[in-house]
Design a protein around this motif. Sequence first.
Motif, short mmCIF file in Angstrom:
data_model
loop_
_atom_site.label_atom_id
_atom_site.label_comp_id
_atom_site.label_asym_id
_atom_site.label_seq_id
_atom_site.Cartn_x
_atom_site.Cartn_y
_atom_site.Cartn_z
N ASN A 1 0.81 -1.22 0.00
CA ASN A 1 0.00 0.00 0.00
C ASN A 1 0.84 1.28 0.00
O ASN A 1 0.30 2.36 0.19
N ARG A 2 2.14 1.17 -0.23
CA ARG A 2 3.02 2.33 -0.12
C ARG A 2 2.73 3.42 -1.15
O ARG A 2 3.03 4.58 -0.94
N ASP A 3 2.11 3.05 -2.29
CA ASP A 3 1.81 4.04 -3.32
C ASP A 3 0.40 4.62 -3.23
O ASP A 3 -0.02 5.36 -4.10
N THR A 4 -0.30 4.31 -2.15
CA THR A 4 -1.63 4.88 -1.94
C THR A 4 -1.48 6.16 -1.13
O THR A 4 -0.40 6.47 -0.61
N ALA A 5 -2.58 6.90 -1.00
CA ALA A 5 -2.55 8.14 -0.20
C ALA A 5 -2.18 7.84 1.24
O ALA A 5 -1.37 8.56 1.85
N VAL A 6 -2.74 6.78 1.80
CA VAL A 6 -2.42 6.41 3.19
C VAL A 6 -0.96 5.99 3.30
O VAL A 6 -0.26 6.38 4.25
N GLY A 7 -0.47 5.23 2.33
CA GLY A 7 0.92 4.80 2.34
C GLY A 7 1.89 5.97 2.25
O GLY A 7 2.89 6.01 2.96
N ARG A 8 1.58 6.92 1.38
CA ARG A 8 2.45 8.11 1.26
C ARG A 8 2.41 8.94 2.53
O ARG A 8 3.43 9.50 2.95
N ALA A 9 1.25 9.00 3.19
CA ALA A 9 1.15 9.74 4.46
C ALA A 9 2.00 9.06 5.53
O ALA A 9 2.66 9.74 6.33
N ARG A 10 2.00 7.73 5.56
CA ARG A 10 2.82 6.99 6.54
C ARG A 10 4.31 7.23 6.28
O ARG A 10 5.08 7.41 7.22
N VAL A 11 4.69 7.23 5.01
CA VAL A 11 6.10 7.48 4.66
C VAL A 11 6.50 8.90 5.08
O VAL A 11 7.58 9.11 5.64
N ALA A 12 5.62 9.87 4.85
CA ALA A 12 5.92 11.25 5.23
C ALA A 12 6.04 11.38 6.74
O ALA A 12 6.95 12.06 7.24
N GLU A 13 5.16 10.73 7.49
CA GLU A 13 5.22 10.78 8.95
C GLU A 13 6.49 10.10 9.46
O GLU A 13 7.16 10.60 10.36
N ARG A 14 6.84 8.97 8.87
CA ARG A 14 8.05 8.27 9.28
C ARG A 14 9.27 9.15 9.03
O ARG A 14 10.17 9.23 9.86
N SER A 15 9.30 9.81 7.90
CA SER A 15 10.41 10.71 7.57
C SER A 15 10.49 11.87 8.56
O SER A 15 11.58 12.25 9.00
N ARG A 16 9.34 12.43 8.93
CA ARG A 16 9.31 13.52 9.90
C ARG A 16 9.85 13.06 11.25
O ARG A 16 10.66 13.74 11.88
N VAL A 17 9.43 11.87 11.69
CA VAL A 17 9.88 11.33 12.98
C VAL A 17 11.38 11.06 12.93
O VAL A 17 12.12 11.38 13.87
N ARG A 18 11.86 10.50 11.83
CA ARG A 18 13.29 10.19 11.69
C ARG A 18 14.12 11.48 11.75
O ARG A 18 15.15 11.53 12.43
N ASP A 19 13.67 12.51 11.05
CA ASP A 19 14.39 13.78 11.07
C ASP A 19 14.41 14.38 12.47
O ASP A 19 15.44 14.92 12.91
N GLU A 20 13.31 14.27 13.20
CA GLU A 20 13.26 14.81 14.56
C GLU A 20 14.18 14.02 15.49
O GLU A 20 14.86 14.59 16.34
N LEU A 21 14.20 12.71 15.35
CA LEU A 21 15.11 11.90 16.17
C LEU A 21 16.57 12.28 15.89
O LEU A 21 17.36 12.41 16.82
#
Length: 117
Positions: free
Chosen positions: A54-74
Amino acid sequence: MNVDESVATVPERVLEDLAHVVIDRIDQLLDRVTDRAVGAPTPGSAAWESEWSNRDTAVGRARVAERSRVRDELARRAFAGLDIAGCTAPARPTPPVRPRRTKTGRVRVDEAQLTFF
């Protein structure tokens, strides 16, 4: 005796190579703690396969964006804790696109476990 004379110099190439090793290790660790923070499923599990599909769906892209935001903050907080906040986070390599598995029930081996050096 001059202080500089007693200090062994390390060749620039050695420093560069070892800096890349450190960057790779930091990148791996950031991925692991990010997965823990966002509650990512175990790689190879049915839940992981579902998220991967599901990575290419809207929900999947939102999860990838959130993961990237969390990784950058860490990374930002870790660098601040090390008092190197003025430095930038390690360059994140583009993850390779992995083909979907066709067989089920096979346990994936962590590539880091195969490293001998």
